[in-house]
Design an enzyme around this catalytic site. Structure first.
Site, short mmCIF file in Angstrom:
data_model
loop_
_atom_site.label_atom_id
_atom_site.label_comp_id
_atom_site.label_asym_id
_atom_site.label_seq_id
_atom_site.Cartn_x
_atom_site.Cartn_y
_atom_site.Cartn_z
N LYS A 192 1.06 -1.05 0.11
CA LYS A 192 -0.14 0.23 -0.01
C LYS A 192 1.01 1.28 0.05
O LYS A 192 2.16 1.21 0.03
CB LYS A 192 -0.97 0.01 1.29
CG LYS A 192 -1.94 -1.30 1.14
CD LYS A 192 -2.77 -1.14 2.45
CE LYS A 192 -3.81 -2.42 2.10
NZ LYS A 192 -4.88 -2.47 3.35
N TYR A 243 -12.16 -2.48 -3.41
CA TYR A 243 -12.89 -2.50 -2.08
C TYR A 243 -14.45 -2.58 -2.21
O TYR A 243 -15.07 -2.09 -1.10
CB TYR A 243 -12.46 -1.19 -1.34
CG TYR A 243 -11.15 -1.56 -0.68
CD1 TYR A 243 -10.77 -2.50 0.28
CD2 TYR A 243 -9.92 -0.32 -1.17
CE1 TYR A 243 -9.54 -2.64 0.78
CE2 TYR A 243 -8.54 -0.65 -0.38
CZ TYR A 243 -8.43 -1.65 0.24
OH TYR A 243 -7.20 -2.06 0.57
N PHE A 301 -15.62 3.08 6.75
CA PHE A 301 -14.39 3.32 6.29
C PHE A 301 -14.05 3.22 4.78
O PHE A 301 -12.83 3.40 4.29
CB PHE A 301 -13.40 2.41 6.97
CG PHE A 301 -13.41 0.76 6.80
CD1 PHE A 301 -13.19 0.39 5.78
CD2 PHE A 301 -14.55 0.13 7.91
CE1 PHE A 301 -13.40 -1.16 5.63
CE2 PHE A 301 -14.66 -1.24 7.58
CZ PHE A 301 -14.16 -1.75 6.45
N ARG A 304 -1.79 -14.49 4.07
CA ARG A 304 -2.39 -14.03 5.05
C ARG A 304 -1.91 -14.16 6.44
O ARG A 304 -2.04 -13.08 7.30
CB ARG A 304 -3.95 -14.52 5.17
CG ARG A 304 -4.71 -14.22 3.98
CD ARG A 304 -5.39 -12.70 3.72
NE ARG A 304 -6.23 -12.36 4.75
CZ ARG A 304 -6.96 -11.33 5.04
NH1 ARG A 304 -6.92 -10.35 4.15
NH2 ARG A 304 -7.93 -11.06 5.76
N THR A 340 -5.53 -7.69 10.57
CA THR A 340 -6.05 -6.40 9.70
C THR A 340 -5.69 -5.23 10.65
O THR A 340 -5.07 -4.36 10.13
CB THR A 340 -7.43 -6.34 9.32
OG1 THR A 340 -8.01 -7.48 8.63
CG2 THR A 340 -7.79 -5.08 8.43
N ARG A 361 2.44 -6.84 9.28
CA ARG A 361 1.59 -5.79 9.81
C ARG A 361 1.89 -5.62 11.30
O ARG A 361 2.03 -4.48 11.91
CB ARG A 361 0.28 -6.13 9.51
CG ARG A 361 -0.50 -5.85 8.35
CD ARG A 361 -1.86 -6.29 8.22
NE ARG A 361 -2.42 -5.88 7.01
CZ ARG A 361 -3.52 -6.30 6.55
NH1 ARG A 361 -4.19 -7.36 7.07
NH2 ARG A 361 -4.18 -5.99 5.51
N ASN A 385 -2.11 -0.01 6.98
CA ASN A 385 -1.55 -1.39 7.32
C ASN A 385 -0.77 -1.96 6.63
O ASN A 385 -0.74 -3.31 6.45
CB ASN A 385 -2.57 -2.28 7.91
CG ASN A 385 -3.73 -2.58 6.75
OD1 ASN A 385 -3.78 -1.90 5.92
ND2 ASN A 385 -4.73 -3.21 7.15
N HIS A 403 -1.83 -5.37 1.62
CA HIS A 403 -3.27 -6.08 1.31
C HIS A 403 -2.78 -7.65 0.70
O HIS A 403 -1.79 -7.55 -0.11
CB HIS A 403 -3.98 -5.30 -0.07
CG HIS A 403 -5.06 -6.28 -0.58
ND1 HIS A 403 -6.39 -6.25 0.07
CD2 HIS A 403 -5.04 -7.08 -1.55
CE1 HIS A 403 -6.75 -7.26 -0.71
NE2 HIS A 403 -6.24 -7.62 -1.51
N GLU A 417 -9.18 -10.24 -7.78
CA GLU A 417 -8.26 -9.26 -7.71
C GLU A 417 -7.17 -9.55 -8.72
O GLU A 417 -6.70 -8.37 -9.32
CB GLU A 417 -7.67 -9.18 -6.07
CG GLU A 417 -8.75 -8.92 -5.30
CD GLU A 417 -8.46 -8.99 -3.80
OE1 GLU A 417 -7.15 -9.57 -3.44
OE2 GLU A 417 -9.44 -8.78 -2.78
P1 GTP Z 1 -7.02 -5.90 3.30
O1 GTP Z 1 -6.05 -6.94 2.88
O2 GTP Z 1 -6.33 -4.44 3.09
O3 GTP Z 1 -8.19 -6.23 2.39
O4 GTP Z 1 -7.36 -5.95 4.44
P2 GTP Z 1 -8.22 -7.26 5.41
O5 GTP Z 1 -8.50 -8.09 4.27
O6 GTP Z 1 -7.23 -7.72 6.48
O7 GTP Z 1 -9.32 -6.14 5.86
P3 GTP Z 1 -10.67 -5.80 5.13
O8 GTP Z 1 -10.59 -6.69 3.80
O9 GTP Z 1 -11.78 -6.33 5.99
O10 GTP Z 1 -10.56 -4.39 4.88
C1 GTP Z 1 -9.96 -3.71 3.85
C2 GTP Z 1 -9.00 -2.52 4.45
O11 GTP Z 1 -10.03 -1.70 5.11
C3 GTP Z 1 -8.31 -2.83 5.85
O12 GTP Z 1 -6.94 -3.28 5.27
C4 GTP Z 1 -8.21 -1.57 6.28
O13 GTP Z 1 -7.05 -0.66 5.97
C5 GTP Z 1 -9.67 -0.92 6.26
N1 GTP Z 1 -10.60 -1.19 7.34
C6 GTP Z 1 -11.26 -2.39 7.52
N2 GTP Z 1 -11.69 -2.38 8.49
C7 GTP Z 1 -11.50 -1.18 9.20
C8 GTP Z 1 -12.20 -0.34 10.29
O14 GTP Z 1 -12.73 -0.88 11.08
N3 GTP Z 1 -11.62 0.94 10.47
C9 GTP Z 1 -10.82 1.47 9.46
N4 GTP Z 1 -10.41 2.78 9.65
N5 GTP Z 1 -10.33 0.89 8.50
C10 GTP Z 1 -10.79 -0.43 8.21
MG MG Z 2 -9.62 -7.78 2.46
#
Ligand code: GTP
Ligand code: MG
Length: 149
Positions: free
Chosen positions: A9, A49, A57, A85, A91, A102, A112, A115, A126
């Site tokens: 990112k 997303y 968010f 992962r 996350t 992370r 973070n 991705h 993706e």
């Molecule tokens: P990615 O690999 O980035 O997709 O992360 P993930 O799969 O571990 O998490 P998810 O797909 O649920 O969320 C995508 C992204 O949205 C995360 O990496 C975070 O940066 C952001 N995000 C998710 N949940 C929250 C939240 O509760 N608050 C905030 N501020 N950001 C969030």
């Molecule tokens: Mg995700």
């Protein structure tokens, strides 16, 4: 052989963590099959997303991945989606294993570092979003026979 989509990112690029994170994937045993530095535009960011559309968010997260270049990659290996992962960690860096990417390099859920696809279906979606088939290279890597039976 399974493939997963990984994106470094904007914070990873800006903080000079690209080499460090790639090195973690190489040392784990993954094989790099595609990679490029790109500036993500709004259409792609919203598509990426899409599952989070409507959440609080969503807009900040979309804005964040458009804010500076990212490194898009495809890594291959046995059980690649789940292992990536694990390597990335939870996350929210507050809950990430301290040895994970992370856990080691992140401070906040909204910055973070990395991705990674969360399932085989997400990985296929993706990868197709970010790469043309001809940008992915199928090759034999030295030492593969030492990674699994
Ligand atoms: P990615 O690999 O980035 O997709 O992360 P993930 O799969 O571990 O998490 P998810 O797909 O649920 O969320 C995508 C992204 O949205 C995360 O990496 C975070 O940066 C952001 N995000 C998710 N949940 C929250 C939240 O509760 N608050 C905030 N501020 N950001 C969030
Ligand atoms: Mg995700």
């Amino acid at each position: 052989e399974e493939r997963t989509f990984i994106m470094l990112k904007p914070d990873a690029v800006q903080r000079g963590l690209v080499g460090e994170v790639i090195s973690r994937f190489e040392k784990k045993g993954f094989k790099l099959v595609g990679m490029k530095l790109i500036q993500v535009h709004r259409g792609l960011a919203e598509e990426h997303y899409a599952e989070h559309r409507g959440k609080g968010f969503f807009e900040p997260t979309v804005g964040y991945i458009m804010s500076s270049p990212v490194v898009a990659m495809v890594w291959a290996g046995k059980n690649a989606v789940a292992l990536a992962r694990e390597l990335m960690g939870a996350t929210n860096p507050a809950n990430s294993n301290p040895g994970s990417i992370r856990g080691m390099y992140g401070m906040d859920i909204s910055r973070n570092v990395i991705h990674g696809s969360d399932s085989l279906a997400s990985a296929e979606r993706e990868i197709a979003l970010y790469f043309k088939p001809e940008e992915l290279i199928d090759y034999k890597k030295a030492g593969e026979e030492w990674l699994s039976e």
